[in-house]
Design a protein around this motif. Sequence first.
Motif, mmCIF file in Angstrom:
data_model
loop_
_atom_site.group_PDB
_atom_site.id
_atom_site.type_symbol
_atom_site.label_atom_id
_atom_site.label_comp_id
_atom_site.label_asym_id
_atom_site.label_seq_id
_atom_site.Cartn_x
_atom_site.Cartn_y
_atom_site.Cartn_z
ATOM 1 N N GLY A 17 0.802 -1.217 0.000
ATOM 2 C CA GLY A 17 0.000 0.000 0.000
ATOM 3 C C GLY A 17 0.832 1.263 0.000
ATOM 4 N N ALA A 18 2.071 1.172 0.485
ATOM 5 C CA ALA A 18 3.014 2.299 0.508
ATOM 6 C C ALA A 18 4.382 1.743 0.889
ATOM 7 N N TRP A 19 5.424 2.536 0.647
ATOM 8 C CA TRP A 19 6.792 2.103 0.964
ATOM 9 C C TRP A 19 7.584 3.337 1.369
ATOM 10 N N LEU A 20 8.235 3.285 2.532
ATOM 11 C CA LEU A 20 8.934 4.438 3.098
ATOM 12 C C LEU A 20 10.445 4.327 2.918
ATOM 13 N N PHE A 21 11.072 5.459 2.599
ATOM 14 C CA PHE A 21 12.532 5.522 2.554
ATOM 15 C C PHE A 21 12.987 6.903 2.987
ATOM 16 N N THR A 22 14.283 7.021 3.277
ATOM 17 C CA THR A 22 14.849 8.280 3.760
ATOM 18 C C THR A 22 15.916 8.762 2.792
ATOM 19 N N VAL A 23 15.897 10.075 2.532
ATOM 20 C CA VAL A 23 16.883 10.717 1.653
ATOM 21 C C VAL A 23 17.560 11.860 2.408
ATOM 22 N N ARG A 24 18.668 12.320 1.860
ATOM 23 C CA ARG A 24 19.303 13.542 2.350
ATOM 24 C C ARG A 24 19.109 14.589 1.265
ATOM 25 N N ASP A 25 18.572 15.756 1.654
ATOM 26 C CA ASP A 25 18.322 16.799 0.667
ATOM 27 C C ASP A 25 19.564 17.671 0.465
ATOM 28 N N GLY A 26 19.476 18.656 -0.398
ATOM 29 C CA GLY A 26 20.589 19.529 -0.732
ATOM 30 C C GLY A 26 21.076 20.388 0.419
ATOM 31 N N HIS A 27 20.293 20.471 1.489
ATOM 32 C CA HIS A 27 20.677 21.247 2.670
ATOM 33 C C HIS A 27 21.266 20.358 3.757
ATOM 34 N N GLY A 28 21.434 19.071 3.440
ATOM 35 C CA GLY A 28 21.993 18.135 4.408
ATOM 36 C C GLY A 28 20.994 17.563 5.386
ATOM 37 N N GLU A 29 19.712 17.859 5.192
ATOM 38 C CA GLU A 29 18.663 17.383 6.094
ATOM 39 C C GLU A 29 18.131 16.027 5.634
ATOM 40 N N GLU A 30 17.841 15.158 6.603
ATOM 41 C CA GLU A 30 17.182 13.899 6.288
ATOM 42 C C GLU A 30 15.694 14.155 6.087
ATOM 43 N N PRO A 37 0.965 3.693 -4.748
ATOM 44 C CA PRO A 37 0.495 3.403 -6.100
ATOM 45 C C PRO A 37 -0.424 4.519 -6.592
ATOM 46 N N CYS A 38 -0.363 4.794 -7.864
ATOM 47 C CA CYS A 38 -1.253 5.766 -8.481
ATOM 48 C C CYS A 38 -2.382 4.981 -9.128
ATOM 49 N N GLU A 39 -3.590 5.150 -8.632
ATOM 50 C CA GLU A 39 -4.723 4.363 -9.126
ATOM 51 C C GLU A 39 -5.069 4.643 -10.583
ATOM 52 N N ASP A 40 -4.605 5.783 -11.121
ATOM 53 C CA ASP A 40 -4.878 6.086 -12.525
ATOM 54 C C ASP A 40 -4.135 5.139 -13.461
ATOM 55 N N ASP A 41 -3.039 4.542 -12.971
ATOM 56 C CA ASP A 41 -2.225 3.649 -13.780
ATOM 57 C C ASP A 41 -1.531 2.681 -12.827
ATOM 58 N N TYR A 60 2.904 8.782 6.662
ATOM 59 C CA TYR A 60 3.292 7.373 6.746
ATOM 60 C C TYR A 60 3.932 7.174 8.106
ATOM 61 N N ARG A 61 3.484 6.152 8.830
ATOM 62 C CA ARG A 61 4.073 5.814 10.126
ATOM 63 C C ARG A 61 4.560 4.383 10.086
ATOM 64 N N THR A 66 0.605 4.055 5.359
ATOM 65 C CA THR A 66 -0.136 5.231 4.919
ATOM 66 C C THR A 66 -1.574 4.819 4.680
ATOM 67 N N VAL A 67 -2.509 5.611 5.161
ATOM 68 C CA VAL A 67 -3.915 5.328 4.912
ATOM 69 C C VAL A 67 -4.269 5.939 3.561
ATOM 70 N N VAL A 68 -4.705 5.085 2.634
ATOM 71 C CA VAL A 68 -5.140 5.539 1.318
ATOM 72 C C VAL A 68 -6.567 5.048 1.120
ATOM 73 N N ARG A 69 -7.468 5.999 0.854
ATOM 74 C CA ARG A 69 -8.869 5.664 0.595
ATOM 75 C C ARG A 69 -9.284 6.267 -0.731
ATOM 76 N N GLU A 70 -9.815 5.429 -1.586
ATOM 77 C CA GLU A 70 -10.310 5.867 -2.896
ATOM 78 C C GLU A 70 -9.302 6.746 -3.621
ATOM 79 N N GLY A 71 -8.037 6.315 -3.602
ATOM 80 C CA GLY A 71 -6.985 7.029 -4.334
ATOM 81 C C GLY A 71 -6.483 8.284 -3.656
#
Length: 143
Positions: A17-30, A37-41, A60-61, A66-71
Amino acid sequence: MSGRYRLTSVDTVSEEGAWLFTVRDGHGEEREVFLVPCEDDESTVEAWVNSCTHEAQPLYREGVGTVVREGEVVCPKHGSTFDACSGHCDNGPAAETTLPDVDVSVENGQVYLTDDDVRFLREGASSDDEEDGGPSSTSHLRF
């Protein structure tokens, strides 16, 4: 910053239903990012920064997902809903805002991080996560 990094499969995102990951942005912050999923495709997933635009509540916890209802992705604190495909919200306290996106692409059923402004750190939550494991909420929403 990132180039192209394989994250997971479309099947995994669809099954979980969802998948979580962590990135570091250009300011050095996590930053936590989640795929939905996109229900349109059915072969498309979208990546959104894991924070409601109204108040910095995670959408997302770990252990809940993540709770997804009707897209639509539902904010667990105030109930605003964001279109899973566009990130746009047209209701509740977050109305007329759009979730910040992170560029991903899908090729042969695999999801790749392609956003040059971030660098993949890890699957799952940021190391900066709160200890209590849930949003601070006064909402009466039940999922």
